[in-house]
Design a protein around this motif. Structure first.
Motif, PDB file in Angstrom:
ATOM      1  N   MET A  93       0.994  -1.397   0.199  1.00 59.67           N
ATOM      2  CA  MET A  93      -0.067  -0.061   0.026  1.00 59.67           C
ATOM      3  C   MET A  93       0.904   1.192   0.117  1.00 59.67           C
ATOM      4  SD  MET A  93      -2.894   1.164   2.987  1.00 59.67           S
ATOM      5  CE  MET A  93      -3.701  -0.296   2.778  1.00 59.67           C
ATOM      6  N   ASN A  94       0.892   2.093  -1.153  1.00 56.39           N
ATOM      7  CA  ASN A  94       1.454   3.560  -1.110  1.00 56.39           C
ATOM      8  C   ASN A  94       0.750   4.436  -0.321  1.00 56.39           C
ATOM      9  OD1 ASN A  94       3.507   2.201  -2.566  1.00 56.39           O
ATOM     10  ND2 ASN A  94       2.718   2.541  -4.546  1.00 56.39           N
ATOM     11  N   ILE A  95       1.501   5.463   0.424  1.00 54.37           N
ATOM     12  CA  ILE A  95       0.822   6.207   1.261  1.00 54.37           C
ATOM     13  C   ILE A  95       1.526   7.462   1.037  1.00 54.37           C
ATOM     14  CG2 ILE A  95       0.546   6.862   3.733  1.00 54.37           C
ATOM     15  CD1 ILE A  95       0.395   3.913   4.682  1.00 54.37           C
ATOM     16  N   LEU A  96       0.738   8.581   0.778  1.00 54.27           N
ATOM     17  CA  LEU A  96       1.357   9.682   0.826  1.00 54.27           C
ATOM     18  C   LEU A  96       1.365  10.538   2.058  1.00 54.27           C
ATOM     19  CD1 LEU A  96       2.434  12.526  -0.706  1.00 54.27           C
ATOM     20  CD2 LEU A  96      -0.049  12.940  -1.563  1.00 54.27           C
ATOM     21  N   TYR A  97       2.125  10.876   2.789  1.00 53.34           N
ATOM     22  CA  TYR A  97       2.499  11.541   3.992  1.00 53.34           C
ATOM     23  C   TYR A  97       2.602  13.050   3.496  1.00 53.34           C
ATOM     24  CZ  TYR A  97       2.824   7.068   6.268  1.00 53.34           C
ATOM     25  OH  TYR A  97       2.887   5.966   6.813  1.00 53.34           O
ATOM     26  N   LEU A  98       1.712  13.938   3.992  1.00 54.59           N
ATOM     27  CA  LEU A  98       1.921  15.488   3.963  1.00 54.59           C
ATOM     28  C   LEU A  98       2.840  16.048   4.989  1.00 54.59           C
ATOM     29  CD1 LEU A  98      -1.454  17.007   2.790  1.00 54.59           C
ATOM     30  CD2 LEU A  98       0.278  15.916   1.354  1.00 54.59           C
ATOM     31  N   ASP A  99       3.630  16.799   4.738  1.00 55.87           N
ATOM     32  CA  ASP A  99       4.401  17.672   5.826  1.00 55.87           C
ATOM     33  C   ASP A  99       3.489  18.363   6.659  1.00 55.87           C
ATOM     34  OD1 ASP A  99       6.791  16.641   4.923  1.00 55.87           O
ATOM     35  OD2 ASP A  99       7.003  18.224   3.501  1.00 55.87           O
ATOM     36  N   ARG A 100       4.004  18.517   8.071  1.00 57.87           N
ATOM     37  CA  ARG A 100       3.085  19.477   8.630  1.00 57.87           C
ATOM     38  C   ARG A 100       3.100  20.663   8.492  1.00 57.87           C
ATOM     39  NH1 ARG A 100       1.451  18.347  13.712  1.00 57.87           N
ATOM     40  NH2 ARG A 100       1.983  20.207  14.565  1.00 57.87           N
ATOM     41  N   PRO A 104       0.441  25.053   3.406  1.00 59.33           N
ATOM     42  CA  PRO A 104      -0.496  25.614   3.160  1.00 59.33           C
ATOM     43  C   PRO A 104      -1.613  24.941   4.084  1.00 59.33           C
ATOM     44  CG  PRO A 104      -0.095  24.874   0.854  1.00 59.33           C
ATOM     45  CD  PRO A 104       1.157  24.456   1.784  1.00 59.33           C
ATOM     46  N   LEU A 105      -2.727  25.644   4.481  1.00 60.97           N
ATOM     47  CA  LEU A 105      -3.773  25.062   5.064  1.00 60.97           C
ATOM     48  C   LEU A 105      -4.700  24.533   4.034  1.00 60.97           C
ATOM     49  CD1 LEU A 105      -4.910  27.682   7.790  1.00 60.97           C
ATOM     50  CD2 LEU A 105      -3.604  25.287   8.044  1.00 60.97           C
ATOM     51  N   ASP A 115      -8.590  21.920  -3.047  1.00 60.43           N
ATOM     52  CA  ASP A 115      -7.436  21.614  -2.300  1.00 60.43           C
ATOM     53  C   ASP A 115      -7.416  19.977  -2.328  1.00 60.43           C
ATOM     54  OD1 ASP A 115      -6.290  23.937  -1.714  1.00 60.43           O
ATOM     55  OD2 ASP A 115      -7.378  23.917   0.174  1.00 60.43           O
ATOM     56  N   ALA A 116      -8.704  19.386  -2.196  1.00 52.20           N
ATOM     57  CA  ALA A 116      -8.750  17.904  -2.109  1.00 52.20           C
ATOM     58  C   ALA A 116      -8.409  17.301  -3.461  1.00 52.20           C
ATOM     59  CB  ALA A 116     -10.403  17.606  -1.949  1.00 52.20           C
ATOM     60  N   LEU A 117      -8.737  17.903  -4.710  1.00 54.70           N
ATOM     61  CA  LEU A 117      -8.500  17.531  -5.961  1.00 54.70           C
ATOM     62  C   LEU A 117      -6.959  17.680  -6.212  1.00 54.70           C
ATOM     63  CD1 LEU A 117     -11.149  19.015  -7.977  1.00 54.70           C
ATOM     64  CD2 LEU A 117     -10.811  16.558  -7.556  1.00 54.70           C
ATOM     65  N   LEU A 131      -3.267  17.013  11.366  1.00 50.71           N
ATOM     66  CA  LEU A 131      -4.247  17.916  11.595  1.00 50.71           C
ATOM     67  C   LEU A 131      -3.875  19.389  11.494  1.00 50.71           C
ATOM     68  CD1 LEU A 131      -6.826  17.626  13.287  1.00 50.71           C
ATOM     69  CD2 LEU A 131      -5.483  17.890  15.513  1.00 50.71           C
ATOM     70  N   ALA A 132      -2.718  19.649  11.686  1.00 54.83           N
ATOM     71  CA  ALA A 132      -2.245  21.072  11.731  1.00 54.83           C
ATOM     72  C   ALA A 132      -2.410  21.733  10.228  1.00 54.83           C
ATOM     73  CB  ALA A 132      -0.820  21.250  12.198  1.00 54.83           C
ATOM     74  N   ARG A 133      -2.549  20.782   9.155  1.00 55.69           N
ATOM     75  CA  ARG A 133      -2.607  21.412   7.620  1.00 55.69           C
ATOM     76  C   ARG A 133      -4.154  21.596   7.374  1.00 55.69           C
ATOM     77  NH1 ARG A 133       1.199  19.791   4.165  1.00 55.69           N
ATOM     78  NH2 ARG A 133      -0.083  21.387   2.662  1.00 55.69           N
ATOM     79  N   LEU A 134      -5.035  21.425   8.357  1.00 60.13           N
ATOM     80  CA  LEU A 134      -6.481  21.385   8.022  1.00 60.13           C
ATOM     81  C   LEU A 134      -6.824  22.925   8.740  1.00 60.13           C
ATOM     82  CD1 LEU A 134      -7.629  18.089   8.420  1.00 60.13           C
ATOM     83  CD2 LEU A 134      -7.506  19.018   6.201  1.00 60.13           C
ATOM     84  N   HIS A 135      -7.481  23.494   7.760  1.00 59.12           N
ATOM     85  CA  HIS A 135      -8.232  24.834   8.293  1.00 59.12           C
ATOM     86  C   HIS A 135      -9.107  24.646   9.243  1.00 59.12           C
ATOM     87  CE1 HIS A 135     -10.345  28.706   8.316  1.00 59.12           C
ATOM     88  NE2 HIS A 135      -9.271  29.234   7.665  1.00 59.12           N
ATOM     89  N   SER A 136      -9.298  25.636  10.429  1.00 61.90           N
ATOM     90  CA  SER A 136     -10.042  25.407  11.667  1.00 61.90           C
ATOM     91  C   SER A 136     -11.663  24.877  11.078  1.00 61.90           C
ATOM     92  CB  SER A 136      -9.963  26.286  12.456  1.00 61.90           C
ATOM     93  OG  SER A 136     -10.242  27.505  11.823  1.00 61.90           O
ATOM     94  N   ASP A 137     -12.018  25.807   9.727  1.00 64.71           N
ATOM     95  CA  ASP A 137     -13.220  25.682   9.457  1.00 64.71           C
ATOM     96  C   ASP A 137     -13.608  24.257   9.026  1.00 64.71           C
ATOM     97  OD1 ASP A 137     -13.957  28.360   9.798  1.00 64.71           O
ATOM     98  OD2 ASP A 137     -13.607  29.005   7.695  1.00 64.71           O
ATOM     99  N   PHE A 138     -12.757  23.432   8.673  1.00 67.01           N
ATOM    100  CA  PHE A 138     -12.750  22.050   8.446  1.00 67.01           C
ATOM    101  C   PHE A 138     -13.586  21.124   9.380  1.00 67.01           C
ATOM    102  CE2 PHE A 138     -11.691  17.530   8.041  1.00 67.01           C
ATOM    103  CZ  PHE A 138     -11.625  17.435   6.870  1.00 67.01           C
ATOM    104  N   PHE A 139     -13.296  21.554  10.546  1.00 68.17           N
ATOM    105  CA  PHE A 139     -13.930  20.977  11.758  1.00 68.17           C
ATOM    106  C   PHE A 139     -15.238  21.560  12.222  1.00 68.17           C
ATOM    107  CE2 PHE A 139      -9.436  20.278  11.433  1.00 68.17           C
ATOM    108  CZ  PHE A 139      -9.445  18.855  11.711  1.00 68.17           C
ATOM    109  N   ASP A 140     -15.673  22.460  11.641  1.00 70.56           N
ATOM    110  CA  ASP A 140     -16.964  23.283  11.924  1.00 70.56           C
ATOM    111  C   ASP A 140     -18.000  22.494  10.865  1.00 70.56           C
ATOM    112  OD1 ASP A 140     -19.355  24.657  12.206  1.00 70.56           O
ATOM    113  OD2 ASP A 140     -18.491  26.680  11.928  1.00 70.56           O
ATOM    114  N   LEU A 141     -18.695  21.440  11.039  1.00 77.23           N
ATOM    115  CA  LEU A 141     -19.531  20.648  10.184  1.00 77.23           C
ATOM    116  C   LEU A 141     -20.386  21.611   9.199  1.00 77.23           C
ATOM    117  CD1 LEU A 141     -19.525  17.242  11.734  1.00 77.23           C
ATOM    118  CD2 LEU A 141     -17.598  18.145  10.070  1.00 77.23           C
ATOM    119  N   SER A 142     -20.898  22.909  10.017  1.00 78.40           N
ATOM    120  CA  SER A 142     -21.925  23.489   9.446  1.00 78.40           C
ATOM    121  C   SER A 142     -21.317  24.454   8.338  1.00 78.40           C
ATOM    122  CB  SER A 142     -22.462  24.592  10.504  1.00 78.40           C
ATOM    123  OG  SER A 142     -21.371  25.460  10.744  1.00 78.40           O
TER     124      SER A 142
END
Length: 113
Positions: free
Chosen positions: A1-8, A11-12, A18-20, A38-49
């Motif tokens: 299984m090949n895994i792409l690890y993003l650096d900490r 850009p957010l 960004d997903a594409l 986790l640090a690479r995701l914008h805080s709005d990502f976690f506001d499900l609304s």
């Protein structure tokens, strides 16, 4: 299984675009899993609304790329019942996982190989 690890550092991530970009990077490496700190995701990502998480995740699922969000998310889930439910449901499925650290990811991957 090949895994792409993003650096900490970097850009957010917060949009379908960004997903594409991640899909393209994963395809370029023939990776079936993308690990996003986790640090690479914008805080709005976690506001499900905002629907950012759903749109972001859906792009990866559409292209059959498993998304792993690596980091301690407990501070966020302790204050948001919808997010806690989303994380729990995601971790039951095969497409999106929330793991606290790399060792937990290795243990999780070992169960599917």
């Amino acid at each position: 299984m090949n895994i792409l690890y993003l650096d900490r550092s970097g850009p957010l991530l917060s949009s379908e675009s960004d997903a594409l970009d991640l899909v393209g990077d994963a395809y370029g490496m023939d990776a079936s899993v993308v690990v996003v700190p986790l640090a690479r995701l914008h805080s709005d990502f976690f506001d499900l609304s905002t629907r950012i998480a759903g749109e972001f995740v859906q792009k990866l699922v559409n292209y059959r790329i498993r998304l792993v969000i690596e980091g301690d998310i407990s501070l966020l889930t302790n204050t948001s019942e919808p997010l806690r439910a989303f994380v729990a449901e995601s971790n039951r499925g095969p497409h999106i996982w929330f793991v606290p650290d790399r060792l937990s990811l290795q243990d999780r991957i070992a169960t599917i190989q």
